[in-house]
Design a protein around this motif. Structure first.
Motif, PDB file in Angstrom:
ATOM      1  N   ASN A 323       4.229  -1.393  15.721  1.00 50.16           N
ATOM      2  CA  ASN A 323       3.028  -2.206  15.975  1.00 50.16           C
ATOM      3  C   ASN A 323       1.764  -1.423  15.655  1.00 50.16           C
ATOM      4  O   ASN A 323       0.797  -1.973  15.103  1.00 50.16           O
ATOM      5  N   LYS A 325       1.526   0.931  13.511  1.00 50.50           N
ATOM      6  CA  LYS A 325       1.461   1.027  12.048  1.00 50.50           C
ATOM      7  C   LYS A 325       0.742  -0.182  11.458  1.00 50.50           C
ATOM      8  O   LYS A 325      -0.139  -0.049  10.597  1.00 50.50           O
ATOM      9  N   ALA A 326       1.104  -1.377  11.944  1.00 47.73           N
ATOM     10  CA  ALA A 326       0.449  -2.605  11.454  1.00 47.73           C
ATOM     11  C   ALA A 326      -1.031  -2.610  11.821  1.00 47.73           C
ATOM     12  O   ALA A 326      -1.888  -2.990  11.010  1.00 47.73           O
ATOM     13  N   GLY A 329      -2.990  -0.272   9.661  1.00 44.26           N
ATOM     14  CA  GLY A 329      -3.148  -0.851   8.325  1.00 44.26           C
ATOM     15  C   GLY A 329      -4.312  -1.822   8.274  1.00 44.26           C
ATOM     16  O   GLY A 329      -5.128  -1.796   7.337  1.00 44.26           O
ATOM     17  N   ASN A 330      -4.407  -2.694   9.306  1.00 41.85           N
ATOM     18  CA  ASN A 330      -5.515  -3.660   9.361  1.00 41.85           C
ATOM     19  C   ASN A 330      -6.862  -2.960   9.544  1.00 41.85           C
ATOM     20  O   ASN A 330      -7.862  -3.343   8.934  1.00 41.85           O
TER      21      ASN A 330
END
Length: 571
Positions: A323, A325-326, A329-330
């Motif tokens: 989570n 990581k996501a 990224g955003n």
């Protein structure tokens, strides 16, 4: 518009209910009857600070409650919404003052703060005269008076719209600029964190699987020895379980020729033997496959250590790491687009400022043009109200930033101030510092006559007849009548010439009841009004002559009002 007022145990008022109407509401009565106490009660409703000194003797609390019709009060909606109060056609304000000090404010049944009450009250009523509610003494209100005269509602709305647009964009730009100071460091940190997780290439459940592999390899020798021993016990050793069971089955089958029941038992044991043979083969193959593998063990342990480190930093579990990581990224995508958004916003902010500055300039030009006409009308109006020779000027100064650029808000970029000299030959000074209470009343009367419609629906004039008498009193009365066409007007007067103009006439008196003084208010009929004005004309004794004079005054007031209305209609 003030519709009803209820007062309980307030000073010398035990219980009082007054209904008001549109137009000119006049209060008369002898000095000390309690007229000013009624105004004090209204001031309390508007947000005046309360003292338990106003509670009637031998009572625990005082109450003042007022009902307003706000169906046409557009400037109240925003204040009520901000305070969480639903805007309806009627507004009920109630204040409870207790000796114990537990004072309460209610607006439409809900508790409210004094700050909210003050903001609401100043949009409902203006009191001029002896009260502190004199908006003319607040320079920031002068701009409202001038804009009401110029009927600049649409210009003000457009100015406010432009200002809101500029402020919203400027706020976003300032936030981005503030954030940009640390955005580079932030971008580098997020990039590092994202890369660290991506390089680990962790998959869901991988840590649990690796732990099983590690445990198996660490115990390889033990596993091999136990499984080999089990295999030998089942088959390889002399006298093994399978060997012995085979002999048992053979013997039982021989005996089954003598008794069929033993045949079934032999078959059941034989089925178990087949399962044991399968287990023996599995254990033999499994034992032969188990070998110590230090290299694989080391790799598994190292991989598990890496995952544990990542979990400790971004976890606590693998799903949390993924989570993060996501999210990284955003966030990195947002930070990457940071500079692009800044480039887009900068020209937008400049354009919005130019638009607002132009709106402010147009509004300023309109004010300057209106100010000249307003000055002329005020001088004329003051002259007719017994202030001949009074000088009045409107000063409009541009608000500036330190760099010289225009500083504007939702009202534009002007600071409006009124200056006056009430006596010929005296220097002109700020209105708030030079005008007395009675003069302020007449000045506001002149202004309201000039501006026609205003933002506050109800005006109260306390003893506007100060220093006025004779024919001038009739002029003041006519002015009040004129203003009452556009505002609800409440006025306290001692002059019969002013009382004669009343749409509703209230007599205020005090009597002794059970050894205590009590104030009462009565709305007078036409005949009662004649008697009251006769008393004001004749002193202690009402005569037929004073009654005739009262009727003549009332007829004259009616005639003057009709002529004024006809003249205004013809313009």
């Amino acid at each position: 518009m003030l519709v009803e007022l209820s007062i309980r145990d307030f000073a010398i008022i035990e219980s009082l209910n007054i209904s008001f109407g549109p137009g000119l509401n006049i209060f008369t009565g002898e000095t000390g009857a309690g007229k000013s106490i009624i105004l004090d009660a209204i001031a309390l409703i508007l947000g005046d600070r309360a003292s338990n000194d106003i509670i009637r003797a031998n009572r625990e609390e005082a109450q003042v409650e007022a009902l307003f019709d706000i169906s046409e009060s557009r400037n109240l909606a925003g204040v009520l919404k901000e305070a969480g109060i639903e805007a309806q056609k009627e507004l009920i304000i109630k204040r409870v003052i207790q000796k114990a000090g537990r004072n309460r404010i209610y607006i439409n049944g809900g508790l409210a703060t004094l700050v909210t009450l003050t903001e609401v009250g100043r949009r409902l009523i203006d009191i001029y005269g002896q009260s502190e509610h004199q908006s003319l003494t607040r320079p920031e209100e002068h701009i409202e008076v001038l804009d009401a005269f110029g009927d600049f509602g649409k210009l003000r709305d457009y100015m406010a719209e432009c200002h809101r647009g500029y402020v919203a964009l400027k706020k976003e730009l300032d936030a981005l600029l503030q954030a940009s100071k640390s955005s580079q460091d932030k971008r580098e940190l997020v990039s590092f964190q994202l890369k660290e997780i991506e390089d680990a290439s962790i998959t869901p459940g991988e840590d649990a699987e690796l732990k099983k592999i590690k445990d198996k390899l660490q115990n390889a020798e033990k596993i091999k020895a136990v499984t080999a021993e089990a295999e030998r016990a089942l088959y390889s050793d002399a006298g093994s379980i399978i060997e012995r069971l085979g002999g048992v089955i053979k013997a039982l089958k021989e005996l089954s020729k003598l008794d069929d029941k033993l045949g079934k038992t032999a078959a059941s044991i034989e089925a178990s033997l087949f399962q044991l043979e399968d287990s023996e083969r599995f254990l033999r193959d499994y034992s032969e496959s188990i070998e110590a593998d230090p290299e694989t063990l080391e790799q598994a342990a190292a991989r598990l250590d890496l995952i544990t480190k990542i979990k400790r930093k971004y976890g606590p579990e693998v799903v949390d790491v993924l989570n993060k990581k996501a999210a990284f990224g955003n966030e990195l995508k947002t930070l990457t687009n940071f500079e692009e958004r800044l480039k887009e916003l900068d020209p937008s902010v400049k354009a919005a400022r130019e638009k607002a500055a132009l709106a402010a300039a147009n509004l300023s030009d309109a004010r300057k043009a209106a100010a000249k006409e307003f000055e002329e009308k005020l001088r004329e109006g003051l002259s007719t109200l017994g202030m001949k020779g009074a000088a009045f000027e409107v000063a409009i100064d541009a608000e500036k930033n330190p760099d010289g650029s225009a500083r504007f808000n939702e009202k534009g970029a002007d600071r409006v101030s009124f200056f006056i000299s009430t006596n010929p030959g005296e220097g002109i000074k700020p209105l708030a510092r030079i005008a007395s209470g009675g003069e302020l009343s007449r000045i506001m009367l002149a202004m309201k006559s000039a501006t026609a419609a205003g933002r506050v629906p109800t005006l109260i004039f306390d003893e506007i007849d100060n220093g006025v008498g004779g024919a001038m009193a009739q002029v003041v009365g006519l002015k009040l009548k004129d203003v009452s066409k556009f505002h609800q007007v409440l006025a306290i007067t001692h002059l019969p010439q002013i009382a004669a103009f009343a749409d509703r006439h209230y007599g205020v008196s005090k009597q002794a009841q059970s050894g205590r003084t009590v104030t009462s208010v009565k709305e007078l009929s036409k005949d009662d009004s004649v008697e009251q004005i006769s008393l004001m004309l004749g002193g202690m004794k009402v005569t037929d002559t004073s009654r005739r004079q009262a009727v003549e005054l009332m007829d004259a007031a009616k005639s003057l009002s009709a002529k004024k209305a006809k003249a205004q209609k013809g313009k």
